[in-house]
Every structure is written in C-alpha cells, then in structure tokens.
Design a protein around this motif. Structure first.
Motif, PDB file in Angstrom:
ATOM      1  N   VAL A  45       5.211   4.771   0.781  1.00  0.00           N
ATOM      2  CA  VAL A  45       6.590   4.747   0.280  1.00  0.00           C
ATOM      3  C   VAL A  45       7.311   3.493   0.789  1.00  0.00           C
ATOM      4  O   VAL A  45       8.062   2.861   0.047  1.00  0.00           O
ATOM      5  N   SER A  46       7.042   3.110   2.012  1.00  0.00           N
ATOM      6  CA  SER A  46       7.643   1.890   2.555  1.00  0.00           C
ATOM      7  C   SER A  46       7.193   0.660   1.767  1.00  0.00           C
ATOM      8  O   SER A  46       7.997  -0.224   1.459  1.00  0.00           O
ATOM      9  N   LEU A  47       5.918   0.607   1.418  1.00  0.00           N
ATOM     10  CA  LEU A  47       5.411  -0.502   0.606  1.00  0.00           C
ATOM     11  C   LEU A  47       6.071  -0.511  -0.771  1.00  0.00           C
ATOM     12  O   LEU A  47       6.408  -1.578  -1.300  1.00  0.00           O
ATOM     13  N   MET A  48       6.274   0.676  -1.319  1.00  0.00           N
ATOM     14  CA  MET A  48       6.935   0.771  -2.617  1.00  0.00           C
ATOM     15  C   MET A  48       8.377   0.283  -2.523  1.00  0.00           C
ATOM     16  O   MET A  48       8.872  -0.398  -3.427  1.00  0.00           O
ATOM     17  N   LYS A  49       9.049   0.624  -1.430  1.00  0.00           N
ATOM     18  CA  LYS A  49      10.426   0.164  -1.231  1.00  0.00           C
ATOM     19  C   LYS A  49      10.469  -1.344  -1.067  1.00  0.00           C
ATOM     20  O   LYS A  49      11.364  -2.008  -1.598  1.00  0.00           O
ATOM     21  N   ASP A  50       9.509  -1.899  -0.344  1.00  0.00           N
ATOM     22  CA  ASP A  50       9.439  -3.357  -0.201  1.00  0.00           C
ATOM     23  C   ASP A  50       9.298  -4.024  -1.563  1.00  0.00           C
ATOM     24  O   ASP A  50       9.891  -5.073  -1.816  1.00  0.00           O
ATOM     25  N   GLU A  51       8.519  -3.413  -2.420  1.00  0.00           N
ATOM     26  CA  GLU A  51       8.308  -3.934  -3.768  1.00  0.00           C
ATOM     27  C   GLU A  51       9.619  -3.949  -4.559  1.00  0.00           C
ATOM     28  O   GLU A  51       9.817  -4.792  -5.430  1.00  0.00           O
ATOM     29  N   GLU A  56      15.389   2.006  -3.236  1.00  0.00           N
ATOM     30  CA  GLU A  56      14.586   3.176  -3.596  1.00  0.00           C
ATOM     31  C   GLU A  56      13.755   2.872  -4.833  1.00  0.00           C
ATOM     32  O   GLU A  56      14.268   2.355  -5.815  1.00  0.00           O
ATOM     33  N   PRO A  57      12.477   3.214  -4.799  1.00  0.00           N
ATOM     34  CA  PRO A  57      11.660   3.036  -6.002  1.00  0.00           C
ATOM     35  C   PRO A  57      12.141   3.966  -7.115  1.00  0.00           C
ATOM     36  O   PRO A  57      12.561   5.086  -6.839  1.00  0.00           O
ATOM     37  N   PRO A  58      12.061   3.514  -8.344  1.00  0.00           N
ATOM     38  CA  PRO A  58      12.437   4.396  -9.455  1.00  0.00           C
ATOM     39  C   PRO A  58      11.415   5.524  -9.593  1.00  0.00           C
ATOM     40  O   PRO A  58      10.258   5.365  -9.189  1.00  0.00           O
ATOM     41  N   PRO A  59      11.812   6.645 -10.150  1.00  0.00           N
ATOM     42  CA  PRO A  59      10.891   7.778 -10.288  1.00  0.00           C
ATOM     43  C   PRO A  59       9.568   7.432 -10.969  1.00  0.00           C
ATOM     44  O   PRO A  59       8.524   7.961 -10.609  1.00  0.00           O
ATOM     45  N   PHE A  60       9.593   6.508 -11.933  1.00  0.00           N
ATOM     46  CA  PHE A  60       8.365   6.163 -12.651  1.00  0.00           C
ATOM     47  C   PHE A  60       7.392   5.331 -11.813  1.00  0.00           C
ATOM     48  O   PHE A  60       6.250   5.110 -12.217  1.00  0.00           O
ATOM     49  N   TYR A  62       6.227   6.233  -8.824  1.00  0.00           N
ATOM     50  CA  TYR A  62       5.392   7.103  -7.980  1.00  0.00           C
ATOM     51  C   TYR A  62       4.042   7.469  -8.595  1.00  0.00           C
ATOM     52  O   TYR A  62       3.025   7.437  -7.894  1.00  0.00           O
ATOM     53  N   PRO A  63       3.972   7.852  -9.877  1.00  0.00           N
ATOM     54  CA  PRO A  63       2.665   8.220 -10.429  1.00  0.00           C
ATOM     55  C   PRO A  63       1.589   7.131 -10.325  1.00  0.00           C
ATOM     56  O   PRO A  63       0.463   7.427  -9.931  1.00  0.00           O
ATOM     57  N   PRO A  64       1.895   5.853 -10.628  1.00  0.00           N
ATOM     58  CA  PRO A  64       0.842   4.842 -10.479  1.00  0.00           C
ATOM     59  C   PRO A  64       0.380   4.657  -9.026  1.00  0.00           C
ATOM     60  O   PRO A  64      -0.822   4.488  -8.770  1.00  0.00           O
ATOM     61  N   ALA A  65       1.305   4.712  -8.094  1.00  0.00           N
ATOM     62  CA  ALA A  65       0.925   4.593  -6.679  1.00  0.00           C
ATOM     63  C   ALA A  65       0.073   5.779  -6.259  1.00  0.00           C
ATOM     64  O   ALA A  65      -0.952   5.615  -5.583  1.00  0.00           O
ATOM     65  N   ALA A  66       0.466   6.961  -6.675  1.00  0.00           N
ATOM     66  CA  ALA A  66      -0.297   8.162  -6.343  1.00  0.00           C
ATOM     67  C   ALA A  66      -1.678   8.130  -6.982  1.00  0.00           C
ATOM     68  O   ALA A  66      -2.665   8.543  -6.365  1.00  0.00           O
ATOM     69  N   GLU A  67      -1.762   7.626  -8.203  1.00  0.00           N
ATOM     70  CA  GLU A  67      -3.045   7.549  -8.892  1.00  0.00           C
ATOM     71  C   GLU A  67      -4.015   6.649  -8.122  1.00  0.00           C
ATOM     72  O   GLU A  67      -5.182   7.003  -7.925  1.00  0.00           O
ATOM     73  N   LEU A  68      -3.546   5.517  -7.658  1.00  0.00           N
ATOM     74  CA  LEU A  68      -4.400   4.606  -6.903  1.00  0.00           C
ATOM     75  C   LEU A  68      -4.812   5.223  -5.569  1.00  0.00           C
ATOM     76  O   LEU A  68      -5.983   5.151  -5.180  1.00  0.00           O
ATOM     77  N   LEU A  69      -3.869   5.838  -4.874  1.00  0.00           N
ATOM     78  CA  LEU A  69      -4.202   6.515  -3.617  1.00  0.00           C
ATOM     79  C   LEU A  69      -5.185   7.661  -3.859  1.00  0.00           C
ATOM     80  O   LEU A  69      -6.125   7.843  -3.083  1.00  0.00           O
ATOM     81  N   ALA A  70      -4.976   8.413  -4.920  1.00  0.00           N
ATOM     82  CA  ALA A  70      -5.877   9.521  -5.235  1.00  0.00           C
ATOM     83  C   ALA A  70      -7.294   9.017  -5.475  1.00  0.00           C
ATOM     84  O   ALA A  70      -8.263   9.595  -4.986  1.00  0.00           O
ATOM     85  N   TYR A  71      -7.418   7.925  -6.204  1.00  0.00           N
ATOM     86  CA  TYR A  71      -8.730   7.346  -6.451  1.00  0.00           C
ATOM     87  C   TYR A  71      -9.395   6.954  -5.133  1.00  0.00           C
ATOM     88  O   TYR A  71     -10.568   7.251  -4.906  1.00  0.00           O
ATOM     89  N   CYS A  72      -8.644   6.292  -4.266  1.00  0.00           N
ATOM     90  CA  CYS A  72      -9.193   5.872  -2.976  1.00  0.00           C
ATOM     91  C   CYS A  72      -9.613   7.071  -2.129  1.00  0.00           C
ATOM     92  O   CYS A  72     -10.660   7.045  -1.484  1.00  0.00           O
ATOM     93  N   VAL A  73      -8.833   8.123  -2.131  1.00  0.00           N
ATOM     94  CA  VAL A  73      -9.095   9.307  -1.314  1.00  0.00           C
ATOM     95  C   VAL A  73     -10.225  10.154  -1.893  1.00  0.00           C
ATOM     96  O   VAL A  73     -11.051  10.690  -1.153  1.00  0.00           O
ATOM     97  N   MET A  74     -10.278  10.271  -3.204  1.00  0.00           N
ATOM     98  CA  MET A  74     -11.252  11.153  -3.853  1.00  0.00           C
ATOM     99  C   MET A  74     -12.591  10.484  -4.116  1.00  0.00           C
ATOM    100  O   MET A  74     -13.629  11.133  -4.049  1.00  0.00           O
ATOM    101  N   GLY A  75     -12.562   9.219  -4.478  1.00  0.00           N
ATOM    102  CA  GLY A  75     -13.758   8.544  -4.942  1.00  0.00           C
ATOM    103  C   GLY A  75     -13.875   8.661  -6.448  1.00  0.00           C
ATOM    104  O   GLY A  75     -13.181   9.469  -7.071  1.00  0.00           O
TER     105      GLY A  75
END
Length: 132
Positions: A45-51, A56-60, A62-75
C-alpha cells in the motif's frame, strides 16, 4: 490531512480503508488476506501511495496490485486455476515488462515479494528473478 495505513489494534481501532481494499482485492484473486504478512500488505500500500505522489490510491488501483501479488504468492498453476488463463497471461506479461522497465510499481511489488520471502520458487525459476 494525510492518514497513514493502520492494521487496527486489539479490535478497538479499525483497519484503514486502503488495507481493506487490498484485502478485498486479494480475496477476489483467491488469496486469503491472512496468508500474506501484514508488513507485506503495508509495504504494498505504501508503494501504491508513492505511485500516487503520496496520496491515496484510487479504488481501481488495488485489483491490479493484488493480482500481481497473488501471482507471486500462488505461483502460475494455482493462479491460473483460480483466476483463469487470461488472467495468467495478463499477469505474466506484466512480470515480463517489469523486468524490462526499472522503477515501475510492478517492479517494486515483485521485488517486495522476493525480499519478503512470499514469492513462490516456481515464479522465481520461471523468470530467473533475483533481488539485487
């Protein structure tokens, strides 16, 4: 007044809206938020705020950031099973671009996953990732 992110405390103070949004976006990608360390989510979230220049990051956002994190976490395979082949192709394209473009939010999120130890070895191997 800029408000910082908060994970809550003893149930008396609630989670900040930015962490709630990231948690919900992670759920939509089939990652239970409790499986990801709070420190990783706070850093994301801090990286998103820096961006956003500190705002505050706009609501839209969050999904792309979560998708990338999910890919990294899940494989790749579990991610594709949960999110579909189109989502897999999209996120793997983002990883490839992130490796070519230094300093993007995607690059920083991938580096966060590597340095925090939440990235799947299959993702590291697939793209030859390393921190440093």
């Amino acid at each position: 007044m800029k408000r910082g992110s908060s994970i809550g405390l003893f149930g008396r103070f609630g989670r900040s809206e930015d962490l709630k949004r990231l948690d919900e976006a992670l759920r939509r990608c089939d990652v239970h938020p409790m499986t990801l360390k709070e420190a990783v989510k706070l850093a994301a979230v801090s990286l998103m705020k820096d961006e956003e220049g500190g705002g505050e990051p706009p609501p839209f956002a969050y999904p792309p950031a979560a998708e990338l994190l999910a890919y990294c976490v899940m494989g790749p395979d579990p991610f594709a099973h949960a999110n579909g082949e189109a989502a897999l192709a999209r996120v793997e394209g983002r990883v490839e671009r992130a490796l070519e473009e230094d300093g993007t939010l995607d690059t920083k999120l991938i580096l966060l996953a590597i340095t925090s130890g939440v990235i799947q070895p299959s993702v590291v191997e697939r793209f030859g990732l390393e921190a440093g």
